[in-house]
Structures are given as structure tokens and as C-alpha cells.
Design a protein around this motif. Sequence first.
Motif, PDB file in Angstrom:
ATOM      1  N   SER A  38       0.772  -1.089  -0.083  1.00 21.95           N
ATOM      2  CA  SER A  38       0.070   0.048  -0.170  1.00 21.95           C
ATOM      3  C   SER A  38       0.835   1.302   0.139  1.00 21.95           C
ATOM      4  O   SER A  38       2.066   1.465   0.459  1.00 21.95           O
ATOM      5  CB  SER A  38      -0.891  -0.080   1.282  1.00 21.95           C
ATOM      6  N   ALA A  39       0.386   2.267  -0.768  1.00 24.06           N
ATOM      7  CA  ALA A  39       1.142   3.572  -0.862  1.00 24.06           C
ATOM      8  C   ALA A  39      -0.227   4.635  -0.678  1.00 24.06           C
ATOM      9  O   ALA A  39      -0.925   4.498  -1.558  1.00 24.06           O
ATOM     10  CB  ALA A  39       2.047   3.731  -1.844  1.00 24.06           C
ATOM     11  N   SER A  40       0.007   5.610  -0.034  1.00 25.02           N
ATOM     12  CA  SER A  40      -0.800   6.748   0.311  1.00 25.02           C
ATOM     13  C   SER A  40      -0.662   7.831  -0.472  1.00 25.02           C
ATOM     14  O   SER A  40      -1.427   8.916  -0.764  1.00 25.02           O
ATOM     15  CB  SER A  40      -1.183   7.016   1.745  1.00 25.02           C
ATOM     16  N   THR A  41       0.599   7.971  -1.218  1.00 23.58           N
ATOM     17  CA  THR A  41       1.092   9.063  -1.919  1.00 23.58           C
ATOM     18  C   THR A  41       1.846   8.671  -3.372  1.00 23.58           C
ATOM     19  O   THR A  41       2.256   7.529  -3.475  1.00 23.58           O
ATOM     20  CB  THR A  41       2.034  10.178  -1.184  1.00 23.58           C
ATOM     21  N   PHE A  42       2.001   9.473  -4.045  1.00 22.72           N
ATOM     22  CA  PHE A  42       2.621   9.178  -5.256  1.00 22.72           C
ATOM     23  C   PHE A  42       4.145   9.019  -4.951  1.00 22.72           C
ATOM     24  O   PHE A  42       4.605   8.105  -5.705  1.00 22.72           O
ATOM     25  CB  PHE A  42       2.461  10.290  -6.567  1.00 22.72           C
ATOM     26  N   THR A  43       4.513   9.727  -4.211  1.00 22.47           N
ATOM     27  CA  THR A  43       6.100   9.610  -3.909  1.00 22.47           C
ATOM     28  C   THR A  43       6.371   8.269  -3.163  1.00 22.47           C
ATOM     29  O   THR A  43       7.377   7.621  -3.688  1.00 22.47           O
ATOM     30  CB  THR A  43       6.510  10.521  -2.811  1.00 22.47           C
ATOM     31  N   ALA A  44       5.612   7.658  -2.450  1.00 20.46           N
ATOM     32  CA  ALA A  44       5.941   6.527  -1.766  1.00 20.46           C
ATOM     33  C   ALA A  44       5.463   5.334  -2.719  1.00 20.46           C
ATOM     34  O   ALA A  44       6.309   4.315  -2.699  1.00 20.46           O
ATOM     35  CB  ALA A  44       4.605   6.286  -0.708  1.00 20.46           C
ATOM     36  N   ALA A  45       4.474   5.518  -3.745  1.00 25.63           N
ATOM     37  CA  ALA A  45       4.187   4.680  -5.064  1.00 25.63           C
ATOM     38  C   ALA A  45       5.557   4.424  -5.650  1.00 25.63           C
ATOM     39  O   ALA A  45       6.066   3.298  -6.162  1.00 25.63           O
ATOM     40  CB  ALA A  45       3.225   4.753  -5.721  1.00 25.63           C
ATOM     41  N   LYS A  46       6.274   5.548  -5.898  1.00 25.08           N
ATOM     42  CA  LYS A  46       7.272   5.788  -6.876  1.00 25.08           C
ATOM     43  C   LYS A  46       8.613   5.053  -6.252  1.00 25.08           C
ATOM     44  O   LYS A  46       9.335   4.168  -6.958  1.00 25.08           O
ATOM     45  CB  LYS A  46       7.747   7.240  -7.005  1.00 25.08           C
ATOM     46  N   GLU A  47       8.554   5.288  -4.973  1.00 22.60           N
ATOM     47  CA  GLU A  47       9.738   4.251  -4.205  1.00 22.60           C
ATOM     48  C   GLU A  47       9.645   2.791  -4.303  1.00 22.60           C
ATOM     49  O   GLU A  47      10.422   2.192  -4.607  1.00 22.60           O
ATOM     50  CB  GLU A  47       9.868   4.675  -2.672  1.00 22.60           C
ATOM     51  N   PHE A  48       8.298   2.530  -4.311  1.00 27.31           N
ATOM     52  CA  PHE A  48       8.104   0.889  -4.575  1.00 27.31           C
ATOM     53  C   PHE A  48       8.631   0.681  -5.851  1.00 27.31           C
ATOM     54  O   PHE A  48       9.149  -0.701  -6.202  1.00 27.31           O
ATOM     55  CB  PHE A  48       6.794   0.472  -3.990  1.00 27.31           C
ATOM     56  N   LEU A  49       8.228   1.472  -6.616  1.00 24.89           N
ATOM     57  CA  LEU A  49       8.462   0.841  -8.103  1.00 24.89           C
ATOM     58  C   LEU A  49       9.586   1.132  -8.842  1.00 24.89           C
ATOM     59  O   LEU A  49      10.242   0.266  -9.778  1.00 24.89           O
ATOM     60  CB  LEU A  49       7.429   1.754  -9.147  1.00 24.89           C
ATOM     61  N   VAL A  50      10.328   1.980  -8.215  1.00 26.02           N
ATOM     62  CA  VAL A  50      11.836   2.307  -8.679  1.00 26.02           C
ATOM     63  C   VAL A  50      12.840   1.794  -7.878  1.00 26.02           C
ATOM     64  O   VAL A  50      13.862   1.341  -8.422  1.00 26.02           O
ATOM     65  CB  VAL A  50      11.939   3.951  -9.005  1.00 26.02           C
ATOM     66  N   ASN A  51      12.811   2.022  -6.571  1.00 25.86           N
ATOM     67  CA  ASN A  51      14.030   1.600  -5.695  1.00 25.86           C
ATOM     68  C   ASN A  51      13.592   0.580  -4.649  1.00 25.86           C
ATOM     69  O   ASN A  51      14.541   0.224  -3.692  1.00 25.86           O
ATOM     70  CB  ASN A  51      14.264   2.969  -4.776  1.00 25.86           C
ATOM     71  N   SER A  52      12.689  -0.662  -4.992  1.00 24.16           N
ATOM     72  CA  SER A  52      12.948  -1.619  -4.383  1.00 24.16           C
ATOM     73  C   SER A  52      12.806  -2.856  -5.212  1.00 24.16           C
ATOM     74  O   SER A  52      12.763  -2.847  -6.384  1.00 24.16           O
ATOM     75  CB  SER A  52      11.463  -1.672  -3.484  1.00 24.16           C
ATOM     76  N   ASP A  53      13.029  -4.020  -4.584  1.00 21.75           N
ATOM     77  CA  ASP A  53      13.019  -5.304  -5.380  1.00 21.75           C
ATOM     78  C   ASP A  53      11.637  -5.981  -5.477  1.00 21.75           C
ATOM     79  O   ASP A  53      11.353  -6.906  -6.024  1.00 21.75           O
ATOM     80  CB  ASP A  53      14.183  -6.338  -4.548  1.00 21.75           C
ATOM     81  N   LEU A  54      10.647  -5.089  -5.136  1.00 25.73           N
ATOM     82  CA  LEU A  54       9.106  -5.694  -5.405  1.00 25.73           C
ATOM     83  C   LEU A  54       8.742  -5.692  -6.899  1.00 25.73           C
ATOM     84  O   LEU A  54       9.319  -4.803  -7.628  1.00 25.73           O
ATOM     85  CB  LEU A  54       8.178  -4.982  -4.613  1.00 25.73           C
ATOM     86  N   SER A  55       8.220  -6.722  -7.201  1.00 30.44           N
ATOM     87  CA  SER A  55       7.402  -6.823  -8.543  1.00 30.44           C
ATOM     88  C   SER A  55       6.027  -7.062  -8.435  1.00 30.44           C
ATOM     89  O   SER A  55       5.692  -7.618  -7.339  1.00 30.44           O
ATOM     90  CB  SER A  55       8.171  -7.791  -9.404  1.00 30.44           C
ATOM     91  N   PHE A  56       5.275  -6.417  -9.347  1.00 32.27           N
ATOM     92  CA  PHE A  56       3.838  -6.464  -8.961  1.00 32.27           C
ATOM     93  C   PHE A  56       3.107  -7.042 -10.187  1.00 32.27           C
ATOM     94  O   PHE A  56       3.431  -6.668 -11.492  1.00 32.27           O
ATOM     95  CB  PHE A  56       3.435  -4.962  -8.857  1.00 32.27           C
ATOM     96  N   ASP A  57       1.992  -7.771 -10.045  1.00 30.99           N
ATOM     97  CA  ASP A  57       1.012  -8.146 -11.184  1.00 30.99           C
ATOM     98  C   ASP A  57       0.157  -7.187 -11.616  1.00 30.99           C
ATOM     99  O   ASP A  57      -0.256  -7.009 -12.599  1.00 30.99           O
ATOM    100  CB  ASP A  57       0.301  -9.563 -10.665  1.00 30.99           C
ATOM    101  N   ILE A  58      -0.244  -6.078 -10.734  1.00 28.12           N
ATOM    102  CA  ILE A  58      -1.445  -5.085 -11.083  1.00 28.12           C
ATOM    103  C   ILE A  58      -1.201  -4.109 -10.249  1.00 28.12           C
ATOM    104  O   ILE A  58      -0.788  -4.195  -9.009  1.00 28.12           O
ATOM    105  CB  ILE A  58      -2.729  -5.717 -10.974  1.00 28.12           C
ATOM    106  N   ILE A  59      -1.607  -2.752 -10.602  1.00 31.10           N
ATOM    107  CA  ILE A  59      -1.521  -1.411  -9.716  1.00 31.10           C
ATOM    108  C   ILE A  59      -3.179  -0.959  -9.832  1.00 31.10           C
ATOM    109  O   ILE A  59      -3.404  -0.717 -10.823  1.00 31.10           O
ATOM    110  CB  ILE A  59      -0.543  -0.551 -10.284  1.00 31.10           C
ATOM    111  N   LEU A  60      -3.524  -0.775  -8.678  1.00 32.45           N
ATOM    112  CA  LEU A  60      -4.798  -0.237  -8.417  1.00 32.45           C
ATOM    113  C   LEU A  60      -4.580   1.148  -7.954  1.00 32.45           C
ATOM    114  O   LEU A  60      -3.785   1.364  -6.542  1.00 32.45           O
ATOM    115  CB  LEU A  60      -5.571  -1.090  -7.412  1.00 32.45           C
ATOM    116  N   LEU A  61      -4.991   2.263  -8.696  1.00 38.26           N
ATOM    117  CA  LEU A  61      -4.332   3.585  -8.466  1.00 38.26           C
ATOM    118  C   LEU A  61      -5.791   4.510  -8.487  1.00 38.26           C
ATOM    119  O   LEU A  61      -6.658   4.635  -9.126  1.00 38.26           O
ATOM    120  CB  LEU A  61      -3.795   4.156  -9.815  1.00 38.26           C
TER     121      LEU A  61
END
Length: 333
Positions: A38-61
Motif C-alpha cells: 500500500s502507498a498513500s502518496t505518489f512519492t511512496a508509490a514511486k519508491e516501491f516501483l523504482v527503488n525496491s526489489d518488489l514486482s507487481f502483477d497489477i496496480i490499483l490507482l
Amino acid sequence: MEKDNKVYHILIIEDNIGDQILIKEYLEEHILEPKFTSASTFTAAKEFLVNSDLSFDIILLDLSLPDKSGEHLIQTMLQLAAEVPVVILTGYTDMPLSIRSLHLGISDYLLKDDLTSFSLYKSLLYNIQKKKYLLDLKKSEKRYSDLFHLSPLPMWVCDVENHHFLDVNDAAIQQYGYSHAEFMGMKFQDIENKPRESNALISNPLNGQVSGIREGRHRLKNGTIIDVETTSNELLYNAKKSLVTLVNNVTEKNIYIKAVEEQNAKLKEIAWIQSHIVRAPLARIMGIVNLLEVDENELNEEQLFLFKGLINSAHELDEIIKDISSKTAKADI
């Protein structure tokens, strides 16, 4: 109800905690063990997408975040998401924005007020599978493109209806001497030398005989005429009925075959000369020798040796000529 036991990694970008909880509860009704981030801001979401090792099947925005919203949020998020499908969940009914977002590349646009657990789960499944299908299609198209453009033999695609070139590979450009732009302004008949119905690659596209292997002659940009063997197959190219053609330059092979044929003809001519012209006087000699009535008792030893040597040599020479003529007559390509 049996739950989906597949593992889904889901990124929820939503600043409303209540909506985050509702989304998770809806999906947990149908998915056994969903993995939520979960991310409550765009900045937090960007951190998950760019600077983490996490991979996602889908994004709910959600479209209204504290630090970014609306169309600008959509465009930025699509760049960050890359190949991950993005589904918008919003509380605002904005039809023009929903249409624009789908054109931009958003996978789905759902209103929170109309949302149910099943509709959300269905959207998740559909958009994950659709994205997977599109990725597979893109890979397939790339494989085709690589096979086409990296082929060491000339290849092109022609429109069956008007015979225009639709695409050519680098090998065709190199061998024929025309640029890609020049090919795109040409028809197949522009390179065909004295087209005949039996050799024309697409001379009559309505007779159903457009595919297969054919021989013909092509004209290069510098005027050189080459012998070719073409292999064609039908395909749908940009919604047009087309032919993809592989071209093999057989000019040198044909020159070699012609030289062998000429040598073969000369060899047969030699065989005829041996069997008719050379053998004729030999046959006369043998006939004269056989007619001679020689009493061997009247010949001395040296004369007898010469006489038998003459007869044996004539017969031996006759057999040699017969053998050469027989082998030469059988010689062929």
C-alpha cells in the motif's frame, strides 16, 4: 466458494485508509492469499516501483493523491509501471478523462461507488491476462521481425491486391541496390525481368496459386539480371492480404549447370565420334584380317607372332571403344 489460490502481488495506491481496507477485503473474498503493498502518496508509490526489489502483477490507482492527481498522475504512473497493468479506482465520474486514460494506456477505469468484490476481482484477472497476452504478442512480433530483418537472404512482403512492397529486409536492400524508401514506392513488377505468368510471383492473386516455390529473373537497380528461386507464403500484414517472400539468388548455380550441360553435350559428341567414326575403320581392319586366309604353318615364328598380335590388338581396341562409348552415353547431370 473456492478461492483463487494463485499468488497475486498487488500495489494499492490510495490515500483513503478506509478505501484501502475495502479494496483488500473485496479481493480477499476471491483470492486465497493476495500479497498487498500500500502507498498513500505518489512519492511512496514511486519508491516501491523504482527503488525496491518488489514486482507487481497489477496496480490499483486512485486519481486524487495528495502530491499528484488527474491526467498528469496517469501519464507519470504509466511510465513507472512499464509492463504492469494499471487500473484506476476513483470516486469521480469524469467520462472524458476515463476515455483519455484508456487511450493513454490505462487497463481499466472503475468507479468506487459501483465497485463490488466480484467486479474488482474480474477486472484484476482480465487485465493481468490481457497484459500477459499483449506481452506475448509483442515478443512474437519481435521474433518475426528479427527473423525477417536479420535473414541473410533477401525477404520482402508484398500486397496481394496491388503488388506494392510493404516491407523489405536489409539483405534485399543490399542485393538489389534500392533503398528502403525506393522499395516502398515500387511494385513487384518493377524488379521482375520480362514477367511471365508461370514465373510471376503474384501475377494472378485470385487464382489461389500465389504461394509456393517459383523460378524467375529479377533486375537489380544497376541493370544486372539475376536468376532467382522464390519461396512465398500468404499472411495478413497490417490487415492486408499479403505474401512474404524469401529470395535465393541461383545465378551462379545456373551458370554452373549450364557449363556442365555443355560439357555433357561435348562428352556425348565424343562418344558418338568414338562409336561411329573411330570404330568404322577399325571394323574394316578387323574384317580384312578375318578374311585373310593364312596358313599358320606357313608362317615363321616371328610372322605368326605379328599376325596374332594384330588380331588381338584389333579386338582389344574394339572392346575399349565399346566400353568408353557405353560409359559416356550414360553420363548425365
